[in-house]
Design a protein around this motif. Structure first.
Motif, short mmCIF file in Angstrom:
data_model
loop_
_atom_site.label_atom_id
_atom_site.label_comp_id
_atom_site.label_asym_id
_atom_site.label_seq_id
_atom_site.Cartn_x
_atom_site.Cartn_y
_atom_site.Cartn_z
N ASP A 220 -22.09 -3.55 50.15
CA ASP A 220 -22.32 -4.57 49.77
C ASP A 220 -23.12 -3.98 48.18
N ASN A 221 -23.76 -3.19 48.15
CA ASN A 221 -24.34 -3.13 46.66
C ASN A 221 -23.68 -2.37 46.03
N CYS A 222 -22.34 -1.76 46.11
CA CYS A 222 -21.49 -0.94 45.37
C CYS A 222 -20.43 -2.48 44.44
N GLY A 223 -20.37 -3.32 46.07
CA GLY A 223 -19.52 -4.24 45.54
C GLY A 223 -18.02 -3.27 45.76
N PHE A 224 -17.66 -2.83 46.76
CA PHE A 224 -16.54 -2.43 47.31
C PHE A 224 -15.76 -3.67 48.10
N GLU A 225 -14.74 -3.95 47.72
CA GLU A 225 -13.87 -4.87 48.55
C GLU A 225 -13.52 -4.14 49.67
N MET A 295 -10.36 -0.37 41.03
CA MET A 295 -10.31 1.17 40.83
C MET A 295 -10.45 1.55 42.12
N ILE A 296 -9.68 3.20 42.80
CA ILE A 296 -10.05 3.77 44.34
C ILE A 296 -10.53 5.45 43.84
N HIS A 297 -12.07 5.09 44.88
CA HIS A 297 -13.45 5.54 44.22
C HIS A 297 -13.16 6.55 45.96
N LEU A 298 -12.74 7.60 45.13
CA LEU A 298 -13.22 9.00 47.06
C LEU A 298 -14.18 10.01 46.54
N MET A 299 -15.21 9.86 47.87
CA MET A 299 -16.00 11.01 48.18
C MET A 299 -15.78 11.61 49.01
N GLU A 300 -15.77 13.20 48.87
CA GLU A 300 -15.54 13.73 50.47
C GLU A 300 -17.32 13.91 50.52
N GLU A 318 -17.80 1.35 34.62
CA GLU A 318 -18.80 1.81 33.95
C GLU A 318 -19.91 2.05 34.32
N LYS A 319 -19.61 1.78 36.28
CA LYS A 319 -21.07 1.46 37.21
C LYS A 319 -20.26 2.65 37.72
N LYS A 320 -20.00 3.47 37.09
CA LYS A 320 -19.63 4.77 38.55
C LYS A 320 -20.69 5.43 38.75
N GLY A 321 -21.76 5.78 37.93
CA GLY A 321 -22.27 6.69 38.09
C GLY A 321 -23.50 6.17 39.10
N LEU A 322 -24.15 4.45 39.05
CA LEU A 322 -24.36 3.82 40.04
C LEU A 322 -23.50 3.98 41.44
N ILE A 323 -22.50 4.13 41.28
CA ILE A 323 -21.87 4.22 42.93
C ILE A 323 -21.82 5.77 43.43
N ASP A 324 -21.64 7.06 42.45
CA ASP A 324 -21.95 8.30 42.75
C ASP A 324 -22.92 8.40 43.56
N MET A 325 -23.89 7.37 42.97
CA MET A 325 -25.24 7.75 43.27
C MET A 325 -25.54 7.26 45.17
N ASN A 326 -24.84 6.32 44.71
CA ASN A 326 -24.78 5.08 46.16
C ASN A 326 -23.99 6.08 47.17
N CYS A 327 -23.19 6.73 47.44
CA CYS A 327 -22.11 7.05 47.92
C CYS A 327 -22.81 8.63 48.54
N ARG A 328 -23.85 9.22 47.40
CA ARG A 328 -24.59 10.24 47.97
C ARG A 328 -25.51 10.19 48.83
N THR A 329 -25.83 8.99 48.92
CA THR A 329 -27.09 8.43 49.34
C THR A 329 -26.92 8.42 51.10
N PHE A 330 -25.03 7.12 50.53
CA PHE A 330 -24.57 7.81 52.21
C PHE A 330 -24.37 8.83 52.95
N GLN A 331 -23.95 9.86 51.77
CA GLN A 331 -24.06 10.69 52.34
C GLN A 331 -24.78 11.36 52.86
N ASP A 332 -26.11 11.34 52.90
CA ASP A 332 -26.90 12.38 53.36
C ASP A 332 -27.06 10.87 55.02
#
Length: 357
Positions: A220-225, A295-300, A318-332
């Motif tokens: 919801d926060n990143c707009g992922f389908e 866009m397909i986004h993968l994070m280990e 253009e929003k990739k930095g925000l997406i990465d930050m949210n994914c790191r929060t999810f990782q934690d």
């Protein structure tokens, strides 16, 4: 940046749920167990080889028939065992110990060849269900209606419904109404068998709803389908958001893992003169923008799991930095879930169930 690598056999899994409900104290029995059963030549060994050992489907044509129980330990985000049973084995004979076979928390996966006469398989499955449910009511019963790739779309649906009806009617006649049996149409020549095993494995994961809620919030926060939390080794997804499954989207995400793994194995070699420039992120991260701006986004997430998401928005990159930050929060948050001691939670749940039996 770190790189994805196909995990090797290891005893250091993050989570090992399902340590309760077992009378045997052997280490190998402290893992949830998937029992692959069915008649001869139904495709059990082919399924195990393709899903858990990355064997190309065409090579399964050369597999020999299973003549004894094949016990395979899978070491990944959680340790579990896959037992492949010979079709001719009469495991309800007095010489077999039912507790040794069915006593471990897990699932019974019955494979039916949809291209063959399935009435004998249905009859034997129902005998197995009626016996197992008397003593082990908490075991999950999963039916793979297999080899559907060789059937036309119309005949495939009719065969599926006929098999389900036969199983339900016979169980009902035996006094077993509304049996908790789950059905899947599968083939090793497409992604259906991975999808089916994903659903089977998810039922063995405590706090699955917590993972789904976390992924929903992230999406919801990143707009992922659509977002999947994949096991890199088997490409089974252990959780996803609760939006409807789109097989084309799932296949695209699964294929992208293969691309990243292959590229990483080519270019992640250590060079003696290479020096890190500042703090390095250990986990792999990658994205690709397709021709339609998807866009397909993968994070280990850790050595076993990776998060793969699909985002269809023209401004996604253009929003990739925000997406990465949210994914790191999810990782934690994911790590917090892992450290809660899933196995203890599951032990308490099983003991509670036993008190009510």
């Amino acid at each position: 940046m770190g790189f994805l690598k196909t995990p090797q056999t290891s005893n250091q899994a993050l989570v090992a749920p399902g340590k309760a409900g077992q009378s045997n104290s052997k280490t190998q029995d402290l893992k949830p167990r998937l029992l692959l059963m069915g008649l001869r030549r139904s495709g059990k060994s082919s399924i195990a080889s393709v899903v858990f050992h990355k064997m190309p489907p065409n090579e399964t044509l050369f597999l020999e028939s299973t003549t004894r129980i094949q016990k395979d330990s899978i070491h990944s985000f959680m340790d579990f065992q896959v037992w492949d049973f010979p079709g001719q084995l009469e495991y309800f004979e007095p010489s077999f110990d039912l507790e040794d076979i069915f006593g471990s928390l897990g699932a019974l996966v019955w494979v039916i060849d949809a291209q063959d006469d399935y009435l004998d398989s249905v009859a034997r499955l129902n005998r197995t269900i009626l016996t197992v449910q008397q003593y082990y009511p908490n075991i999950n019963i999963e039916v793979f209606i297999h080899k559907v790739d060789g059937l036309s779309d119309e005949y495939r649906g009719d065969t599926f419904q006929d098999i389900v009806q036969h199983i339900s009617d016979e169980l009902s006649d035996a006094g077993y109404e509304n049996a908790p049996v789950h059905y899947y149409m599968t083939s090793i020549y497409d992604y259906s068998v991975f999808e089916a095993f994903s659903k089977v494995i998810q039922k063995l994961i405590p706090n699955l709803s917590t993972l789904e809620n976390l992924i929903n919030t992230l999406g919801d926060n990143c707009g992922f389908e659509k977002t999947y939390l994949f096991d890199v080794l088997s490409k089974i997804y252990i959780a996803s958001d609760t939006r409807p499954i789109d097989m084309a989207c799932y296949e695209m995400c699964s294929d992208y893992i293969d691309v990243i793994v292959d590229v990483s194995e080519l270019y992640s070699w250590d060079h003696p003169d290479r020096k890190p420039k500042g703090d390095q992120i250990q986990e792999a991260e990658s994205h690709v923008v397709l021709h339609d701006e998807t866009m397909i986004h993968l994070m280990e997430m850790n050595k076993y799991l990776c998060l793969v998401s699909v985002l269809r928005h023209p401004e996604a990159k253009e929003k990739k930095g925000l997406i990465d930050m949210n994914c790191r929060t999810f990782q934690d948050a994911l790590q917090d879930v892992f450290t809660r001691g899933w196995d203890q939670d599951k032990d308490q749940e099983i003991e509670s169930q036993r008190d009510h039996v």
